[in-house]
Design a protein around this motif. Structure first.
Motif, PDB file in Angstrom:
ATOM      1  N   MET A   1      -2.142   1.161   7.401  1.00 39.93           N
ATOM      2  CA  MET A   1      -1.846   2.571   7.275  1.00 39.93           C
ATOM      3  C   MET A   1      -2.574   3.113   6.044  1.00 39.93           C
ATOM      4  O   MET A   1      -2.609   2.478   5.005  1.00 39.93           O
ATOM      5  CB  MET A   1      -0.337   2.769   7.174  1.00 39.93           C
ATOM      6  CG  MET A   1       0.057   4.201   7.285  1.00 39.93           C
ATOM      7  SD  MET A   1       1.829   4.477   7.533  1.00 39.93           S
ATOM      8  CE  MET A   1       2.064   3.802   9.167  1.00 39.93           C
ATOM      9  N   PHE A   2      -3.123   4.292   6.146  1.00 39.63           N
ATOM     10  CA  PHE A   2      -3.933   4.863   5.077  1.00 39.63           C
ATOM     11  C   PHE A   2      -3.113   5.555   4.000  1.00 39.63           C
ATOM     12  O   PHE A   2      -3.661   6.005   2.989  1.00 39.63           O
ATOM     13  CB  PHE A   2      -4.954   5.858   5.647  1.00 39.63           C
ATOM     14  CG  PHE A   2      -4.343   7.192   6.001  1.00 39.63           C
ATOM     15  CD1 PHE A   2      -4.379   8.242   5.089  1.00 39.63           C
ATOM     16  CD2 PHE A   2      -3.733   7.394   7.226  1.00 39.63           C
ATOM     17  CE1 PHE A   2      -3.813   9.476   5.402  1.00 39.63           C
ATOM     18  CE2 PHE A   2      -3.166   8.617   7.546  1.00 39.63           C
ATOM     19  CZ  PHE A   2      -3.209   9.655   6.635  1.00 39.63           C
ATOM     20  N   HIS A   3      -1.785   5.653   4.184  1.00 41.10           N
ATOM     21  CA  HIS A   3      -0.974   6.388   3.216  1.00 41.10           C
ATOM     22  C   HIS A   3       0.309   5.654   2.877  1.00 41.10           C
ATOM     23  O   HIS A   3       0.715   4.724   3.577  1.00 41.10           O
ATOM     24  CB  HIS A   3      -0.646   7.788   3.745  1.00 41.10           C
ATOM     25  CG  HIS A   3       0.222   7.769   4.966  1.00 41.10           C
ATOM     26  ND1 HIS A   3       1.587   7.847   4.894  1.00 41.10           N
ATOM     27  CD2 HIS A   3      -0.087   7.646   6.275  1.00 41.10           C
ATOM     28  CE1 HIS A   3       2.083   7.796   6.136  1.00 41.10           C
ATOM     29  NE2 HIS A   3       1.081   7.673   6.985  1.00 41.10           N
ATOM     30  N   TYR A   4       0.927   6.098   1.806  1.00 46.46           N
ATOM     31  CA  TYR A   4       2.250   5.629   1.395  1.00 46.46           C
ATOM     32  C   TYR A   4       3.131   6.860   1.342  1.00 46.46           C
ATOM     33  O   TYR A   4       2.795   7.835   0.651  1.00 46.46           O
ATOM     34  CB  TYR A   4       2.176   4.974   0.012  1.00 46.46           C
ATOM     35  CG  TYR A   4       3.522   4.524  -0.498  1.00 46.46           C
ATOM     36  CD1 TYR A   4       4.083   3.332  -0.045  1.00 46.46           C
ATOM     37  CD2 TYR A   4       4.238   5.282  -1.424  1.00 46.46           C
ATOM     38  CE1 TYR A   4       5.319   2.914  -0.503  1.00 46.46           C
ATOM     39  CE2 TYR A   4       5.476   4.868  -1.886  1.00 46.46           C
ATOM     40  CZ  TYR A   4       6.010   3.682  -1.420  1.00 46.46           C
ATOM     41  OH  TYR A   4       7.245   3.260  -1.868  1.00 46.46           O
ATOM     42  N   THR A   5       4.246   6.854   2.080  1.00 45.09           N
ATOM     43  CA  THR A   5       5.133   8.009   2.148  1.00 45.09           C
ATOM     44  C   THR A   5       6.581   7.544   2.137  1.00 45.09           C
ATOM     45  O   THR A   5       6.930   6.575   2.817  1.00 45.09           O
ATOM     46  CB  THR A   5       4.867   8.839   3.424  1.00 45.09           C
ATOM     47  OG1 THR A   5       3.491   9.214   3.454  1.00 45.09           O
ATOM     48  CG2 THR A   5       5.726  10.084   3.473  1.00 45.09           C
ATOM     49  N   VAL A   6       7.416   8.246   1.356  1.00 44.47           N
ATOM     50  CA  VAL A   6       8.844   7.947   1.289  1.00 44.47           C
ATOM     51  C   VAL A   6       9.634   9.244   1.459  1.00 44.47           C
ATOM     52  O   VAL A   6       9.091  10.332   1.300  1.00 44.47           O
ATOM     53  CB  VAL A   6       9.223   7.271  -0.051  1.00 44.47           C
ATOM     54  CG1 VAL A   6       8.544   5.916  -0.196  1.00 44.47           C
ATOM     55  CG2 VAL A   6       8.895   8.162  -1.236  1.00 44.47           C
ATOM     56  N   GLY A  92       4.269  11.600  -0.643  1.00 49.18           N
ATOM     57  CA  GLY A  92       3.292  10.628  -0.167  1.00 49.18           C
ATOM     58  C   GLY A  92       1.933  10.795  -0.822  1.00 49.18           C
ATOM     59  O   GLY A  92       1.680  11.760  -1.546  1.00 49.18           O
ATOM     60  N   MET A  93       1.100   9.821  -0.548  1.00 55.71           N
ATOM     61  CA  MET A  93      -0.261   9.825  -1.088  1.00 55.71           C
ATOM     62  C   MET A  93      -1.162   8.991  -0.205  1.00 55.71           C
ATOM     63  O   MET A  93      -0.696   8.056   0.459  1.00 55.71           O
ATOM     64  CB  MET A  93      -0.278   9.245  -2.499  1.00 55.71           C
ATOM     65  CG  MET A  93       0.193   7.797  -2.557  1.00 55.71           C
ATOM     66  SD  MET A  93       0.009   7.077  -4.185  1.00 55.71           S
ATOM     67  CE  MET A  93      -1.083   5.712  -3.790  1.00 55.71           C
ATOM     68  N   PRO A  94      -2.444   9.306  -0.176  1.00 55.37           N
ATOM     69  CA  PRO A  94      -3.378   8.396   0.495  1.00 55.37           C
ATOM     70  C   PRO A  94      -3.513   7.147  -0.367  1.00 55.37           C
ATOM     71  O   PRO A  94      -3.471   7.226  -1.596  1.00 55.37           O
ATOM     72  CB  PRO A  94      -4.683   9.186   0.554  1.00 55.37           C
ATOM     73  CG  PRO A  94      -4.573  10.206  -0.518  1.00 55.37           C
ATOM     74  CD  PRO A  94      -3.115  10.482  -0.725  1.00 55.37           C
ATOM     75  N   LYS A  95      -3.652   6.005   0.266  1.00 54.23           N
ATOM     76  CA  LYS A  95      -3.806   4.759  -0.488  1.00 54.23           C
ATOM     77  C   LYS A  95      -5.212   4.700  -1.074  1.00 54.23           C
ATOM     78  O   LYS A  95      -6.206   4.749  -0.350  1.00 54.23           O
ATOM     79  CB  LYS A  95      -3.552   3.554   0.407  1.00 54.23           C
ATOM     80  CG  LYS A  95      -2.093   3.388   0.766  1.00 54.23           C
ATOM     81  CD  LYS A  95      -1.878   2.099   1.523  1.00 54.23           C
ATOM     82  CE  LYS A  95      -0.414   1.875   1.789  1.00 54.23           C
ATOM     83  NZ  LYS A  95      -0.204   0.636   2.553  1.00 54.23           N
ATOM     84  N   LEU A  96      -5.262   4.579  -2.383  1.00 55.46           N
ATOM     85  CA  LEU A  96      -6.545   4.539  -3.067  1.00 55.46           C
ATOM     86  C   LEU A  96      -7.361   3.328  -2.643  1.00 55.46           C
ATOM     87  O   LEU A  96      -8.590   3.404  -2.560  1.00 55.46           O
ATOM     88  CB  LEU A  96      -6.336   4.553  -4.582  1.00 55.46           C
ATOM     89  CG  LEU A  96      -7.570   4.779  -5.437  1.00 55.46           C
ATOM     90  CD1 LEU A  96      -8.292   6.058  -5.053  1.00 55.46           C
ATOM     91  CD2 LEU A  96      -7.212   4.788  -6.912  1.00 55.46           C
ATOM     92  N   ILE A 120       2.332   4.544  -6.776  1.00 50.93           N
ATOM     93  CA  ILE A 120       3.470   4.210  -5.904  1.00 50.93           C
ATOM     94  C   ILE A 120       4.727   4.026  -6.747  1.00 50.93           C
ATOM     95  O   ILE A 120       5.816   4.483  -6.378  1.00 50.93           O
ATOM     96  CB  ILE A 120       3.157   2.969  -5.043  1.00 50.93           C
ATOM     97  CG1 ILE A 120       2.167   3.360  -3.939  1.00 50.93           C
ATOM     98  CG2 ILE A 120       4.435   2.365  -4.461  1.00 50.93           C
ATOM     99  CD1 ILE A 120       1.645   2.194  -3.125  1.00 50.93           C
ATOM    100  N   SER A 121       4.593   3.368  -7.892  1.00 48.37           N
ATOM    101  CA  SER A 121       5.734   3.197  -8.793  1.00 48.37           C
ATOM    102  C   SER A 121       6.277   4.552  -9.241  1.00 48.37           C
ATOM    103  O   SER A 121       7.501   4.755  -9.292  1.00 48.37           O
ATOM    104  CB  SER A 121       5.310   2.356 -10.001  1.00 48.37           C
ATOM    105  OG  SER A 121       6.364   2.282 -10.924  1.00 48.37           O
TER     106      SER A 121
END
Length: 129
Positions: A1-6, A92-96, A120-121
């Motif tokens: 997955m290209f992103h991290y979202t919570v 969320g953010m795109p994963k660097l 992410i932290s």
């Protein structure tokens, strides 16, 4: 997955405020806080959800990475989005690591992993604060 979202139970404004605090602790500054809903409404377009885009940067990390490979500028500053979706606030953010892989310079992998983990932290901390 290209992103991290919570998801968080906070409002968009509360989530942005908590996120800004967490980012400051990691020496990231918010260069720009783009309120998409407000901007669209000011242009005469209705948009039914809160949606903010934060452009964030750690100046030392940016300078180090740009010195190593100027192509990293295509991905600076880093973006974090805070928005509502079906009554829930999401951050969320795109994963660097995914973005930097496009440069095809393995020497940037450690940099991307470090910045991604730190962002992410910050996101996780803002949810739990």
């Amino acid at each position: 997955m290209f992103h991290y979202t919570v998801e968080t139970n906070k409002s968009v404004n509360e989530a942005v405020s908590a996120l800004e605090t967490a980012l400051q602790e990691e020496k990231f500054g918010v260069l720009w806080d783009f309120d998409i809903k407000e901007t669209l409404e000011n242009k005469g377009f209705d948009y039914d959800r809160d949606y903010r885009v934060l452009e964030v940067c750690n100046p030392k990390a940016a300078k180090d990475a740009l010195t190593q490979n100027h192509m990293i500028g295509y991905f600076l500053p880093c973006k974090i989005v805070v928005y509502t979706d079906q009554g829930k606030t999401k951050i969320g953010m795109p994963k660097l690591t995914t973005l930097i892989a496009l440069i095809e310079d393995d020497s940037l992998d450690t940099f991307a992993e470090d910045i991604e983990a730190r962002l992410i932290s910050c996101i996780d901390q803002s949810v739990n604060e």
